[in-house]
Design a protein around this motif. Structure first.
Motif, short mmCIF file in Angstrom:
data_model
loop_
_atom_site.label_atom_id
_atom_site.label_comp_id
_atom_site.label_asym_id
_atom_site.label_seq_id
_atom_site.Cartn_x
_atom_site.Cartn_y
_atom_site.Cartn_z
N THR A 117 0.84 -1.20 0.00
CA THR A 117 0.00 0.00 0.00
C THR A 117 0.87 1.25 0.00
OG1 THR A 117 -1.69 -1.19 1.26
CG2 THR A 117 -1.84 1.22 1.24
N PRO A 118 0.55 2.25 -0.80
CA PRO A 118 1.32 3.49 -0.80
C PRO A 118 1.47 4.06 0.61
CG PRO A 118 -0.21 3.49 -2.63
CD PRO A 118 -0.54 2.28 -1.80
N ARG A 119 2.65 4.58 0.90
CA ARG A 119 2.96 5.06 2.25
C ARG A 119 1.97 6.09 2.77
NH1 ARG A 119 6.47 9.31 3.65
NH2 ARG A 119 7.18 9.24 5.82
N ASP A 120 1.52 7.00 1.91
CA ASP A 120 0.60 8.02 2.37
C ASP A 120 -0.74 7.41 2.81
OD1 ASP A 120 -0.07 7.35 -0.25
OD2 ASP A 120 -0.79 9.35 -0.75
N GLN A 121 -1.14 6.31 2.16
CA GLN A 121 -2.38 5.64 2.53
C GLN A 121 -2.22 4.86 3.84
OE1 GLN A 121 -4.24 3.42 -0.67
NE2 GLN A 121 -3.50 4.88 -2.20
N VAL A 122 -1.02 4.31 4.06
CA VAL A 122 -0.75 3.63 5.33
C VAL A 122 -0.84 4.63 6.48
CG1 VAL A 122 0.97 2.38 6.68
CG2 VAL A 122 0.70 1.86 4.25
N ILE A 123 -0.20 5.77 6.30
CA ILE A 123 -0.23 6.80 7.34
C ILE A 123 -1.65 7.31 7.57
CG2 ILE A 123 0.56 9.14 7.92
CD1 ILE A 123 3.17 8.45 6.41
N GLU A 124 -2.40 7.45 6.50
CA GLU A 124 -3.80 7.89 6.62
C GLU A 124 -4.60 6.88 7.43
OE1 GLU A 124 -7.61 8.95 3.68
OE2 GLU A 124 -5.62 8.55 2.82
N ARG A 125 -4.35 5.61 7.20
CA ARG A 125 -5.07 4.57 7.95
C ARG A 125 -4.68 4.60 9.43
NH1 ARG A 125 -8.67 0.60 5.41
NH2 ARG A 125 -9.50 -0.56 7.18
N PHE A 126 -3.38 4.74 9.71
CA PHE A 126 -2.92 4.85 11.09
C PHE A 126 -3.61 6.03 11.79
CE2 PHE A 126 1.56 2.87 10.29
CZ PHE A 126 0.98 1.62 10.20
N THR A 127 -3.67 7.14 11.10
CA THR A 127 -4.26 8.35 11.67
C THR A 127 -5.72 8.12 12.03
OG1 THR A 127 -2.75 9.73 10.36
CG2 THR A 127 -4.73 10.79 11.26
N LYS A 128 -6.45 7.47 11.13
CA LYS A 128 -7.86 7.18 11.38
C LYS A 128 -8.03 6.26 12.59
CE LYS A 128 -11.93 5.01 9.26
NZ LYS A 128 -12.10 4.03 10.38
N ILE A 129 -7.20 5.24 12.68
CA ILE A 129 -7.29 4.29 13.79
C ILE A 129 -7.09 5.00 15.12
CG2 ILE A 129 -6.16 2.31 14.90
CD1 ILE A 129 -5.56 1.26 12.05
N ILE A 130 -6.07 5.85 15.20
CA ILE A 130 -5.78 6.55 16.45
C ILE A 130 -6.88 7.53 16.81
CG2 ILE A 130 -4.22 8.22 17.52
CD1 ILE A 130 -1.90 6.78 16.22
#
Length: 337
Positions: free
Chosen positions: A256-269
């Motif tokens: 998965t593109p890095r920006d999408q991984v970070i976006e998912r992490f942000t949503k989870i938190i």
């Protein structure tokens, strides 16, 4: 700022936890269950949490019981039945197993590569430039008896500092979030910094690396998640679902593109509502895991078993890598995807 736990005092706690676990304490995890209690990490997303959010854990649910910054403490909690699983540096896992704790590692969850590594940093104007320069100096790290202390010892040994001379260097426990500040305040001489905290400190300037674990050892998986053996015996399907889900989450972060991984992490938190700082998530690059799907390799334990034997922390020949981990629950070990 309080700095605690001097030279290798923490290692005794591993043995103490093993004695407790060896007496058969299994907490609330004595029967069949699909609910797994665990400890998280403030301001970050663990692989099991990511797997759960992606829907990869099937019937398994996670129950967060608090946060920790210590791998050895995390696996002790699992060994004594306070949680169902925990993760730590493989040397700490091997030591706990050698002390008699009935635990088994099932999947790698962090490691070292060119993007994810731990550096040992001094101030830019520091005179420290070699291993002997560390005599009488304080090295700050998140916990003792784990990855960072082991790598420090290997660095010292490879650069001519062996035997009792190693004791002239003083590792101290400090909170990772305070490591940079503690170094800049001259309360320690060397700070260990990794991942997000490392990149943030480097961006601010004024520090320089003495060495890194990537320079020293190359790419490798460094830590694993463990379960108690009695829990595995009673709940093999739960352990299978957990391991499979985490393995899939590892590969999701790679594809998965890095920006999408970070976006998912942000949503989870944000969704879990624990009032956490998410500013550092933008520095995430990888979990550094070497094996596909977190498959564990023998050398990822033998390196640290050898170190523990050399340090006199475990008797020579007491354990083997094969007695500490299994890949049988990981579909990627069998060529799956």
């Amino acid at each position: 700022m309080t700095i605690t736990h001097t030279r290798r005092g923490f290692l005794g706690l591993v043995g103490a936890a093993a004695l407790t676990a060896g007496c058969g304490t299994s907490g609330k995890g004595g029967g069949k269950t699909t609910k797994l209690r665990y400890q998280g990490s403030a301001g970050s997303v663990t692989l099991p949490e990511l797997a759960a959010d992606l829907g990869y854990l099937g019937p398994v649910t996670l129950q967060w019981v608090g946060n920790t910054t210590s791998g050895p403490q995390d696996i002790q909690s699992a060994a004594t039945g306070q949680t169902e699983f925990g993760g730590a540096f493989n040397g700490a896992v091997a030591k706990l197993r050698a002390a008699g704790s009935p635990i088994t590692a099932v999947i790698s969850y962090y490691g070292v590569d060119k993007d994810s590594y731990n550096g040992y940093y001094t101030l830019a104007d520091s005179s420290i430039a070699s291993a002997p320069d560390l005599f009488g100096k304080k090295v700050g790290m998140n916990t003792l008896g784990a990855h960072l202390e082991a790598v420090l010892d290997i660095y010292l040994n490879r650069n001519g500092v062996t035997g009792d001379a190693v004791k002239k260097v003083e590792p101290l426990v400090i909170s990772p979030i305070n490591a940079e500040q503690t170094l800049r305040a001259h309360q320690i001489d060397v700070a260990t910094l990794g991942g997000i905290l490392r990149d943030k400190a480097l961006a601010a300037g004024g520090i320089k690396p003495l060495f890194t674990d990537y320079d020293l050892l190359g790419s490798f998986s460094a830590g694993t998640y463990v379960f108690r053996n009695d829990f595995i015996a009673k709940n093999p399907d739960t352990v299978q679902a957990f391991t499979t889900g985490v393995a899939k989450a590892i590969e999701w972060t790679r594809s998965t593109p890095r920006d999408q991984v970070i976006e998912r992490f942000t949503k989870i938190i944000k969704d879990r509502g624990r009032n956490e700082d998410i500013a550092t998530l933008r520095y995430f690059k990888s979990f550094g895991i070497a094996g596909t799907g977190g498959v564990i390799a023998d050398k990822e334990f033998t390196t640290w078993i050898d170190w523990l034997e050399q340090q006199g922390q475990i008797p020579a020949g007491k354990i083997t890598a094969a007695s500490v981990y299994t890949n049988k629950f990981n579909p990627f070990a069998k060529g799956g995807s």
